[in-house]
Design a protein around this motif. Sequence first.
Motif, PDB file in Angstrom:
ATOM      1  N   HIS A  34       0.709  -1.148   0.282  1.00 20.24           N
ATOM      2  CA  HIS A  34       0.011  -0.033  -0.037  1.00 20.24           C
ATOM      3  C   HIS A  34       0.781   1.342  -0.091  1.00 20.24           C
ATOM      4  O   HIS A  34       1.792   1.523   0.959  1.00 20.24           O
ATOM      5  N   VAL A  35       0.797   2.205  -0.870  1.00 24.89           N
ATOM      6  CA  VAL A  35       1.499   3.404  -1.165  1.00 24.89           C
ATOM      7  C   VAL A  35       1.437   4.233   0.052  1.00 24.89           C
ATOM      8  O   VAL A  35       2.049   4.668   0.554  1.00 24.89           O
ATOM      9  N   ASN A 129      -2.075  -0.902 -12.303  1.00 20.28           N
ATOM     10  CA  ASN A 129      -3.189  -1.242 -11.278  1.00 20.28           C
ATOM     11  C   ASN A 129      -4.199  -2.326 -11.395  1.00 20.28           C
ATOM     12  O   ASN A 129      -4.868  -2.289 -12.543  1.00 20.28           O
ATOM     13  N   ASN A 138      -8.267  -0.988   1.746  1.00 26.64           N
ATOM     14  CA  ASN A 138      -8.039   0.205   1.852  1.00 26.64           C
ATOM     15  C   ASN A 138      -7.357   0.843   0.502  1.00 26.64           C
ATOM     16  O   ASN A 138      -6.874   1.882   0.280  1.00 26.64           O
ATOM     17  N   PHE A 139      -7.579   0.050  -0.564  1.00 34.30           N
ATOM     18  CA  PHE A 139      -7.268   0.643  -1.885  1.00 34.30           C
ATOM     19  C   PHE A 139      -8.665   1.287  -2.249  1.00 34.30           C
ATOM     20  O   PHE A 139      -9.476   1.065  -2.151  1.00 34.30           O
ATOM     21  N   VAL A 140      -8.365   2.084  -3.013  1.00 32.79           N
ATOM     22  CA  VAL A 140      -9.417   3.157  -3.421  1.00 32.79           C
ATOM     23  C   VAL A 140     -10.642   2.463  -4.258  1.00 32.79           C
ATOM     24  O   VAL A 140     -11.916   2.633  -3.936  1.00 32.79           O
ATOM     25  N   THR A 141     -10.516   1.477  -5.210  1.00 31.09           N
ATOM     26  CA  THR A 141     -11.598   0.809  -5.786  1.00 31.09           C
ATOM     27  C   THR A 141     -12.302  -0.091  -4.819  1.00 31.09           C
ATOM     28  O   THR A 141     -13.727   0.088  -4.802  1.00 31.09           O
ATOM     29  N   GLU A 160     -16.078   8.901   2.404  1.00 30.38           N
ATOM     30  CA  GLU A 160     -14.864   9.945   2.268  1.00 30.38           C
ATOM     31  C   GLU A 160     -13.704   9.433   1.710  1.00 30.38           C
ATOM     32  O   GLU A 160     -13.084   8.456   1.677  1.00 30.38           O
ATOM     33  N   GLY A 162      -9.924  10.720  -0.861  1.00 30.59           N
ATOM     34  CA  GLY A 162      -8.909  11.911  -0.933  1.00 30.59           C
ATOM     35  C   GLY A 162      -8.839  12.548  -2.627  1.00 30.59           C
ATOM     36  O   GLY A 162     -10.039  13.049  -2.824  1.00 30.59           O
ATOM     37  N   ASN A 163      -7.750  12.245  -2.938  1.00 32.58           N
ATOM     38  CA  ASN A 163      -7.674  13.033  -4.318  1.00 32.58           C
ATOM     39  C   ASN A 163      -8.438  12.295  -5.624  1.00 32.58           C
ATOM     40  O   ASN A 163      -8.290  11.236  -5.987  1.00 32.58           O
ATOM     41  N   ALA A 166      -7.006  11.799  -9.584  1.00 31.51           N
ATOM     42  CA  ALA A 166      -5.657  11.001  -9.723  1.00 31.51           C
ATOM     43  C   ALA A 166      -6.469   9.980 -10.827  1.00 31.51           C
ATOM     44  O   ALA A 166      -7.817   9.756 -11.020  1.00 31.51           O
ATOM     45  N   ARG A 168      -5.984   6.453 -12.916  1.00 37.96           N
ATOM     46  CA  ARG A 168      -5.279   5.088 -12.928  1.00 37.96           C
ATOM     47  C   ARG A 168      -5.495   4.368 -14.014  1.00 37.96           C
ATOM     48  O   ARG A 168      -6.820   4.374 -14.709  1.00 37.96           O
ATOM     49  N   PHE A 244      -6.496  11.689   3.911  1.00 39.03           N
ATOM     50  CA  PHE A 244      -6.281  10.422   2.407  1.00 39.03           C
ATOM     51  C   PHE A 244      -5.485  11.238   1.344  1.00 39.03           C
ATOM     52  O   PHE A 244      -5.407  10.496   0.310  1.00 39.03           O
ATOM     53  N   ARG A 246      -1.948  12.227  -0.079  1.00 33.88           N
ATOM     54  CA  ARG A 246      -0.576  11.586  -0.059  1.00 33.88           C
ATOM     55  C   ARG A 246       0.232  12.701   0.015  1.00 33.88           C
ATOM     56  O   ARG A 246       0.088  13.802  -0.452  1.00 33.88           O
ATOM     57  N   GLU A 249       1.718  12.693  -4.671  1.00 34.73           N
ATOM     58  CA  GLU A 249       0.897  11.742  -5.450  1.00 34.73           C
ATOM     59  C   GLU A 249       1.526  11.673  -6.745  1.00 34.73           C
ATOM     60  O   GLU A 249       2.358  12.062  -7.356  1.00 34.73           O
TER      61      GLU A 249
HETATM   62  P1  GDP Z   1      -2.179   2.932  -5.766  1.00 37.46           P
HETATM   63  O1  GDP Z   1      -2.313   3.575  -7.219  1.00 37.46           O
HETATM   64  O2  GDP Z   1      -1.206   1.770  -5.720  1.00 37.46           O
HETATM   65  O3  GDP Z   1      -1.737   4.135  -5.063  1.00 37.46           O
HETATM   66  O4  GDP Z   1      -3.757   2.415  -5.380  1.00 37.46           O
HETATM   67  P2  GDP Z   1      -4.633   3.225  -4.486  1.00 37.46           P
HETATM   68  O5  GDP Z   1      -6.141   2.450  -4.851  1.00 37.46           O
HETATM   69  O6  GDP Z   1      -4.309   2.951  -3.120  1.00 37.46           O
HETATM   70  O7  GDP Z   1      -4.901   4.883  -4.943  1.00 37.46           O
HETATM   71  C1  GDP Z   1      -5.224   4.932  -6.192  1.00 37.46           C
HETATM   72  C2  GDP Z   1      -5.408   6.491  -6.302  1.00 37.46           C
HETATM   73  O8  GDP Z   1      -6.639   6.884  -5.731  1.00 37.46           O
HETATM   74  C3  GDP Z   1      -4.268   7.468  -5.461  1.00 37.46           C
HETATM   75  O9  GDP Z   1      -3.920   8.427  -6.390  1.00 37.46           O
HETATM   76  C4  GDP Z   1      -5.007   7.931  -4.299  1.00 37.46           C
HETATM   77  O10 GDP Z   1      -4.576   9.212  -3.879  1.00 37.46           O
HETATM   78  C5  GDP Z   1      -6.308   8.136  -4.749  1.00 37.46           C
HETATM   79  N1  GDP Z   1      -7.479   8.072  -3.622  1.00 37.46           N
HETATM   80  C6  GDP Z   1      -8.118   9.027  -3.597  1.00 37.46           C
HETATM   81  N2  GDP Z   1      -8.969   8.785  -2.514  1.00 37.46           N
HETATM   82  C7  GDP Z   1      -8.375   7.705  -1.701  1.00 37.46           C
HETATM   83  C8  GDP Z   1      -8.518   6.885  -0.740  1.00 37.46           C
HETATM   84  O11 GDP Z   1      -9.503   7.121   0.120  1.00 37.46           O
HETATM   85  N3  GDP Z   1      -8.008   5.763  -0.446  1.00 37.46           N
HETATM   86  C9  GDP Z   1      -6.916   5.251  -1.329  1.00 37.46           C
HETATM   87  N4  GDP Z   1      -6.419   4.159  -1.111  1.00 37.46           N
HETATM   88  N5  GDP Z   1      -6.708   6.086  -2.437  1.00 37.46           N
HETATM   89  C10 GDP Z   1      -7.398   7.206  -2.691  1.00 37.46           C
END
Ligand code: GDP
Length: 293
Positions: A34-35, A129, A138-141, A160, A162-163, A166, A168, A244, A246, A249
């Motif tokens: 996890h990043v 991804n 805890n990954f966004v999807t 809730e 974060g960004n 972003a 992917r 949330f 980083r 980013e």
């Molecule tokens: P990553 O690409 O390996 O970092 O996979 P993640 O699923 O953790 O995050 C993908 C993108 O979603 C990143 O750019 C995160 O900053 C963004 N993001 C926005 N909101 C969230 C959140 O609540 N949780 C996570 N994990 N990522 C989020």
Amino acid sequence: MKLHYGDMTDSSSLIKVISAIQPTEIYNLAAQSHVMVSFEVSEYTAEVDAVGTVRLLDAIRTCGLEKSVKFYHASTSELYGKAKEVPQNEKTPFYPRSPYACAKLYSFWIVVNYREAYNMFACNGILFNHESPRRGENFVTRKVTRSIAKIHLGLQDVLELGNLDAKRDWGHAKDYVEAMWLMLQQTQPDDYVIATGETHTVKEFVEIAFQYVGRTIKWQGEGVNETGQDAQTGQTLVRINRKFFRPTEVDVLLGDSSKARNKFGWKPTVTFKELVKDMMDSDLELMSKNPNA
Ligand code: GDP
């Protein structure tokens, strides 16, 4: 299937398990993956994701299997980080943006080095991804599909994040695992990008997942004040929480997997919408059976 104990921070356990099994193929998927977590536990991430890889490669050599074992290493699109070009291919320079990506940068090069130094059949799969109903929560999807399932069933009010901007290149894990295996069936070891060649924002993922339960999202405001409302009822369903975001980013990832497509005919079979549907179906079922899941 037999499970054995072992740990990437414990060389002797790696040697013991390889010596007992005498494997013909090894897939190194072990990581603190996890990043965001890597900013909290950066030293541990380096121990497992960077030094762990060289421990495993050395364990293969210690067991005298370097000429027979085929080794797959889970490299990552996070290496591109602050991407130097779009789309990214095997020749795109790396610019890691997290302790996770820095650790994986070491792993990438140690795999290349052992391939060149000891003639090992060692490959880096630079996978973009890849998601599925089994994705960590805890990954966004997965966070999005779990939360929307809960909101739909009346178990949660707001999601809730974060960004939201972003981008992917999200594919389905089952397609990507096949690519890992295919890399080890080639006559020569090499490094390959595996990606769909499509990029989507976090916002798009949220919109499509909500559409799946019959809700249209209307966005309002900007930056940390942006909210997503149900277009019909006006109810706030999505809001931003700074925690949330980083420290650094990765804004946009988009992969060019032509090398793998040309070399061994790999291509993704699951579309972005089908991926969202698979994850939503699964989380709707999970949450309706077990609301505390
Ligand atoms: P990553 O690409 O390996 O970092 O996979 P993640 O699923 O953790 O995050 C993908 C993108 O979603 C990143 O750019 C995160 O900053 C963004 N993001 C926005 N909101 C969230 C959140 O609540 N949780 C996570 N994990 N990522 C989020």
